[in-house]
Design a protein around this motif. Structure first.
Motif, PDB file in Angstrom:
ATOM      1  N   ALA A 174     -75.040 -42.779 -36.702  1.00  0.00           N
ATOM      2  CA  ALA A 174     -76.497 -42.782 -36.909  1.00  0.00           C
ATOM      3  C   ALA A 174     -77.212 -41.796 -35.998  1.00  0.00           C
ATOM      4  N   GLY A 175     -76.495 -41.218 -35.032  1.00  0.00           N
ATOM      5  CA  GLY A 175     -77.142 -40.326 -34.062  1.00  0.00           C
ATOM      6  C   GLY A 175     -77.471 -38.944 -34.597  1.00  0.00           C
ATOM      7  N   GLY A 176     -77.093 -38.632 -35.830  1.00  0.00           N
ATOM      8  CA  GLY A 176     -77.332 -37.289 -36.358  1.00  0.00           C
ATOM      9  C   GLY A 176     -78.531 -37.226 -37.282  1.00  0.00           C
ATOM     10  N   ALA A 177     -78.608 -36.102 -38.014  1.00  0.00           N
ATOM     11  CA  ALA A 177     -79.783 -35.840 -38.842  1.00  0.00           C
ATOM     12  C   ALA A 177     -79.890 -36.812 -40.021  1.00  0.00           C
ATOM     13  N   VAL A 178     -78.787 -37.058 -40.730  1.00  0.00           N
ATOM     14  CA  VAL A 178     -78.838 -38.014 -41.845  1.00  0.00           C
ATOM     15  C   VAL A 178     -79.110 -39.419 -41.300  1.00  0.00           C
ATOM     16  N   GLY A 179     -78.449 -39.737 -40.176  1.00  0.00           N
ATOM     17  CA  GLY A 179     -78.565 -41.080 -39.604  1.00  0.00           C
ATOM     18  C   GLY A 179     -79.996 -41.443 -39.247  1.00  0.00           C
ATOM     19  N   ALA A 195     -76.303 -49.793 -35.916  1.00  0.00           N
ATOM     20  CA  ALA A 195     -76.063 -48.352 -35.854  1.00  0.00           C
ATOM     21  C   ALA A 195     -75.095 -48.042 -34.730  1.00  0.00           C
ATOM     22  N   THR A 196     -74.259 -47.018 -34.937  1.00  0.00           N
ATOM     23  CA  THR A 196     -73.466 -46.524 -33.816  1.00  0.00           C
ATOM     24  C   THR A 196     -74.079 -45.212 -33.343  1.00  0.00           C
ATOM     25  N   ALA A 197     -74.132 -45.059 -32.020  1.00  0.00           N
ATOM     26  CA  ALA A 197     -74.703 -43.842 -31.439  1.00  0.00           C
ATOM     27  C   ALA A 197     -74.201 -43.700 -30.013  1.00  0.00           C
ATOM     28  N   ASP A 215     -72.512 -48.328 -28.792  1.00  0.00           N
ATOM     29  CA  ASP A 215     -72.133 -47.037 -28.187  1.00  0.00           C
ATOM     30  C   ASP A 215     -70.688 -46.741 -28.580  1.00  0.00           C
ATOM     31  N   HIS A 216     -70.530 -45.789 -29.512  1.00  0.00           N
ATOM     32  CA  HIS A 216     -69.179 -45.526 -30.037  1.00  0.00           C
ATOM     33  C   HIS A 216     -68.295 -44.817 -29.010  1.00  0.00           C
ATOM     34  N   THR A 217     -68.872 -44.382 -27.896  1.00  0.00           N
ATOM     35  CA  THR A 217     -68.040 -43.715 -26.877  1.00  0.00           C
ATOM     36  C   THR A 217     -67.355 -44.732 -25.953  1.00  0.00           C
ATOM     37  N   ASN A 234     -70.740 -44.327 -43.656  1.00  0.00           N
ATOM     38  CA  ASN A 234     -70.101 -43.483 -42.637  1.00  0.00           C
ATOM     39  C   ASN A 234     -70.639 -42.066 -42.685  1.00  0.00           C
ATOM     40  N   LEU A 235     -71.192 -41.627 -41.553  1.00  0.00           N
ATOM     41  CA  LEU A 235     -71.738 -40.270 -41.415  1.00  0.00           C
ATOM     42  C   LEU A 235     -71.000 -39.507 -40.322  1.00  0.00           C
ATOM     43  N   ALA A 236     -69.981 -40.120 -39.745  1.00  0.00           N
ATOM     44  CA  ALA A 236     -69.349 -39.549 -38.547  1.00  0.00           C
ATOM     45  C   ALA A 236     -67.983 -38.944 -38.878  1.00  0.00           C
ATOM     46  N   PRO A 237     -67.621 -37.902 -38.124  1.00  0.00           N
ATOM     47  CA  PRO A 237     -66.319 -37.257 -38.356  1.00  0.00           C
ATOM     48  C   PRO A 237     -65.183 -38.052 -37.710  1.00  0.00           C
ATOM     49  N   VAL A 238     -65.010 -39.293 -38.177  1.00  0.00           N
ATOM     50  CA  VAL A 238     -63.973 -40.157 -37.585  1.00  0.00           C
ATOM     51  C   VAL A 238     -62.610 -39.858 -38.214  1.00  0.00           C
ATOM     52  N   ASN A 258     -69.279 -42.980 -47.999  1.00  0.00           N
ATOM     53  CA  ASN A 258     -68.832 -41.982 -47.020  1.00  0.00           C
ATOM     54  C   ASN A 258     -69.397 -40.610 -47.370  1.00  0.00           C
ATOM     55  N   THR A 259     -69.982 -39.944 -46.347  1.00  0.00           N
ATOM     56  CA  THR A 259     -70.500 -38.583 -46.582  1.00  0.00           C
ATOM     57  C   THR A 259     -69.522 -37.517 -46.097  1.00  0.00           C
ATOM     58  N   THR A 260     -68.551 -37.887 -45.258  1.00  0.00           N
ATOM     59  CA  THR A 260     -67.602 -36.894 -44.744  1.00  0.00           C
ATOM     60  C   THR A 260     -66.459 -36.804 -45.751  1.00  0.00           C
ATOM     61  N   VAL A 261     -66.754 -36.074 -46.836  1.00  0.00           N
ATOM     62  CA  VAL A 261     -65.938 -36.206 -48.044  1.00  0.00           C
ATOM     63  C   VAL A 261     -64.597 -35.476 -47.969  1.00  0.00           C
ATOM     64  N   ASP A 277     -67.394 -41.847 -52.378  1.00  0.00           N
ATOM     65  CA  ASP A 277     -67.663 -40.535 -51.763  1.00  0.00           C
ATOM     66  C   ASP A 277     -69.004 -40.037 -52.276  1.00  0.00           C
ATOM     67  N   LEU A 278     -69.868 -39.691 -51.345  1.00  0.00           N
ATOM     68  CA  LEU A 278     -71.218 -39.257 -51.747  1.00  0.00           C
ATOM     69  C   LEU A 278     -71.290 -37.731 -51.799  1.00  0.00           C
ATOM     70  N   PHE A 279     -71.825 -37.224 -52.886  1.00  0.00           N
ATOM     71  CA  PHE A 279     -72.164 -35.791 -52.986  1.00  0.00           C
ATOM     72  C   PHE A 279     -73.659 -35.735 -53.278  1.00  0.00           C
ATOM     73  N   VAL A 280     -74.433 -35.290 -52.291  1.00  0.00           N
ATOM     74  CA  VAL A 280     -75.885 -35.335 -52.450  1.00  0.00           C
ATOM     75  C   VAL A 280     -76.313 -34.416 -53.593  1.00  0.00           C
ATOM     76  N   ARG A 281     -77.372 -34.845 -54.304  1.00  0.00           N
ATOM     77  CA  ARG A 281     -77.898 -33.996 -55.383  1.00  0.00           C
ATOM     78  C   ARG A 281     -79.403 -33.835 -55.198  1.00  0.00           C
TER      79      ARG A 281
HETATM   80  N1  NAP Z   1     -71.332 -35.237 -48.888  1.00  0.00           N
HETATM   81  C1  NAP Z   1     -72.581 -34.792 -48.867  1.00  0.00           C
HETATM   82  O1  NAP Z   1     -73.216 -34.545 -49.897  1.00  0.00           O
HETATM   83  C2  NAP Z   1     -73.236 -34.616 -47.526  1.00  0.00           C
HETATM   84  C3  NAP Z   1     -74.601 -34.345 -47.418  1.00  0.00           C
HETATM   85  C4  NAP Z   1     -75.167 -34.231 -46.144  1.00  0.00           C
HETATM   86  C5  NAP Z   1     -74.368 -34.397 -45.022  1.00  0.00           C
HETATM   87  N2  NAP Z   1     -73.036 -34.608 -45.186  1.00  0.00           N
HETATM   88  C6  NAP Z   1     -72.154 -34.812 -44.029  1.00  0.00           C
HETATM   89  O2  NAP Z   1     -72.539 -36.047 -43.443  1.00  0.00           O
HETATM   90  C7  NAP Z   1     -72.295 -36.007 -42.036  1.00  0.00           C
HETATM   91  C8  NAP Z   1     -73.568 -36.383 -41.296  1.00  0.00           C
HETATM   92  O3  NAP Z   1     -74.511 -35.358 -41.471  1.00  0.00           O
HETATM   93  P1  NAP Z   1     -75.554 -35.051 -40.328  1.00  0.00           P
HETATM   94  O4  NAP Z   1     -76.362 -33.911 -40.780  1.00  0.00           O
HETATM   95  O5  NAP Z   1     -76.232 -36.298 -39.902  1.00  0.00           O
HETATM   96  O6  NAP Z   1     -74.542 -34.567 -39.180  1.00  0.00           O
HETATM   97  P2  NAP Z   1     -74.758 -34.573 -37.625  1.00  0.00           P
HETATM   98  O7  NAP Z   1     -76.199 -34.292 -37.349  1.00  0.00           O
HETATM   99  O8  NAP Z   1     -73.701 -33.742 -37.044  1.00  0.00           O
HETATM  100  O9  NAP Z   1     -74.518 -36.109 -37.222  1.00  0.00           O
HETATM  101  C9  NAP Z   1     -73.280 -36.733 -37.103  1.00  0.00           C
HETATM  102  C10 NAP Z   1     -73.400 -37.635 -35.882  1.00  0.00           C
HETATM  103  O10 NAP Z   1     -72.255 -38.430 -35.768  1.00  0.00           O
HETATM  104  C11 NAP Z   1     -72.168 -38.877 -34.422  1.00  0.00           C
HETATM  105  N3  NAP Z   1     -70.756 -39.029 -34.080  1.00  0.00           N
HETATM  106  C12 NAP Z   1     -69.863 -38.078 -33.709  1.00  0.00           C
HETATM  107  N4  NAP Z   1     -68.657 -38.636 -33.524  1.00  0.00           N
HETATM  108  C13 NAP Z   1     -68.800 -39.958 -33.789  1.00  0.00           C
HETATM  109  C14 NAP Z   1     -67.917 -41.053 -33.771  1.00  0.00           C
HETATM  110  N5  NAP Z   1     -66.634 -40.931 -33.450  1.00  0.00           N
HETATM  111  N6  NAP Z   1     -68.404 -42.268 -34.108  1.00  0.00           N
HETATM  112  C15 NAP Z   1     -69.696 -42.437 -34.439  1.00  0.00           C
HETATM  113  N7  NAP Z   1     -70.590 -41.425 -34.462  1.00  0.00           N
HETATM  114  C16 NAP Z   1     -70.132 -40.202 -34.138  1.00  0.00           C
HETATM  115  C17 NAP Z   1     -72.868 -37.836 -33.560  1.00  0.00           C
HETATM  116  O11 NAP Z   1     -73.956 -38.478 -32.878  1.00  0.00           O
HETATM  117  P3  NAP Z   1     -73.812 -39.046 -31.392  1.00  0.00           P
HETATM  118  O12 NAP Z   1     -72.599 -38.415 -30.760  1.00  0.00           O
HETATM  119  O13 NAP Z   1     -75.051 -38.649 -30.698  1.00  0.00           O
HETATM  120  O14 NAP Z   1     -73.679 -40.512 -31.560  1.00  0.00           O
HETATM  121  C18 NAP Z   1     -73.449 -36.860 -34.579  1.00  0.00           C
HETATM  122  O15 NAP Z   1     -74.762 -36.494 -34.262  1.00  0.00           O
HETATM  123  C19 NAP Z   1     -71.807 -34.580 -41.728  1.00  0.00           C
HETATM  124  O16 NAP Z   1     -70.403 -34.610 -41.702  1.00  0.00           O
HETATM  125  C20 NAP Z   1     -72.282 -33.781 -42.949  1.00  0.00           C
HETATM  126  O17 NAP Z   1     -71.459 -32.663 -43.197  1.00  0.00           O
HETATM  127  C21 NAP Z   1     -72.459 -34.713 -46.399  1.00  0.00           C
END
Ligand code: NAP
Length: 335
Positions: A174-179, A195-197, A215-217, A234-238, A258-261, A277-281
């Protein structure tokens, strides 16, 4: 007399040349960020159903780096040279044939076709029907931070996750832009948001409305979530095994989106938990709902950094090093 005509011709030619060129960032071959060039290119003219937008800003999305690197040639076949930038915020400055409902001077935002010419430029063409009037409550350039990531959050929660009031949702990453948008939208919908952050994002996630922040760290999310959730996002590169562990936290009949497709979303058929698996449109109506929420003060548009267009190659390089956090908007020169 002849000399005067020559001067007139010269002056006209210069005027046309000045008017029809613009700054853009493009790449002519796939590769690392050094393939990006800040250069003069011809200003485009709108065709039928299109408008030309004077760009106030585009934004950086991680898919931009994957397209530039050549990793998306199958699903997103772009033509070289290619201008990146799938988000746009700007002002309509020319209207093509057959366009209704948009006029020169309108401020708009949109999620541009991913395989077309992007908005990392002073001007971009857009199909009129993907555009939405820009929010009035945030600066126009900042509104470029909304379309792709806002729509991703919306579609994950509501199109795929079918989230409703009173449900429990886990937002991993949740700490990123989508989150940031996902937490706000889920909370506004009346859900209980877990949320995890990491510590750098925990304040932002709390202020976005998370009821619980893990705190996922330092903490395992599977250990910390003790009651099942209706939806895990799931928005994280786990790692794949961590993604699979999220399925165990979802109640029977629930969903993992899951967005990390690059890792397919796992399912658990025995417990009727579906992985999606989500593919944004692009969706102008959904974007209009996000704009309305923003203008009602219910959705905050966060911008982490504002960088000039000429620095887009350096921004790609920082992103490739994992040194970009949050939403960065990219602003072309005004003249
Ligand atoms: N499939 C689609 O259509 C689509 C569309 C948009 C985005 N995406 C993907 O969706 C993902 C999220 O997008 P975004 O723009 O929000 O990316 P982002 O800004 O990079 O956010 C991902 C966040 O995940 C957190 N993170 C990193 N490692 C983690 C872990 N092990 N456990 C939990 N959280 C962790 C980080 O925040 P903290 O370290 O601060 O917690 C990071 O800010 C990206 O991979 C992007 O490529 C896919």
């Amino acid at each position: 007399m002849v000399l005067n005509r020559c001067f007139e011709f010269e002056a006209t030619w210069i005027a046309v040349k000045v008017r029809t060129e613009m700054k853009a960032v493009r790449f002519n071959e796939y590769g690392n960020p050094s393939v990006l060039r800040y250069e003069d290119v011809e200003q485009p003219l709108p065709g039928a159903g299109q408008v030309r937008i004077r760009v106030a800003a585009t934004s950086f999305n991680s898919v931009d780096g994957n397209i530039r690197g050549g990793f998306m040639q199958g699903p997103i076949p772009v033509k070289l040279p290619h201008t990146p930038g799938i988000d746009v915020a700007g002002t309509v400055d020319a209207v093509g044939e057959g366009v209704d409902g948009l006029a020169v001077g309108n401020d708009v935002i949109g999620f541009l076709p991913m395989d077309g010419t992007g908005a990392a430029a002073q001007y971009v063409l857009a199909p009129a029907d993907i555009l939405t009037p820009a929010p009035k409550s945030v600066p126009l350039a900042d509104a470029a931070a909304l379309p792709v990531v806002g729509l991703t959050a919306y579609q994950a929660l509501f199109d795929h996750g079918k989230l409703t009031a009173g449900q429990r949702v886990l937002i991993n990453g949740a700490g990123g832009a989508v989150g940031g948008y996902a937490v706000q939208l889920a909370k506004n919908a009346g859900a209980h948001v877990i949320a995890t952050a990491s510590p750098r994002s925990s304040q932002a996630v709390t202020s976005a409305g998370a009821d619980e922040v893990i705190d996922h760290t330092t903490t395992s999310v599977t250990a910390a979530v003790t009651e099942p959730v209706d939806l895990a996002l799931n928005l994280a590169p786990v790692a794949p095994d961590e993604l699979a562990a999220l399925v165990t936290l979802v109640r029977p009949g629930g969903v993992l989106v899951n967005t990390t497709v690059w890792m397919p979303a796992p399912s658990d058929e025995a417990r009727d938990v579906r992985g999606i698996d989500l593919f944004v449109r692009s969706d102008a109506n959904q974007l209009a709902q996000l704009v309305a929420s923003t203008d009602r003060g219910e959705l905050r548009v966060d911008v982490a950094e504002r960088v000039p267009l000429a620095e887009l190659p350096a921004l790609h390089a920082r992103a490739a090093d994992g040194a970009v956090h949050g939403k960065v908007i990219v602003i072309p020169p005004t003249a």
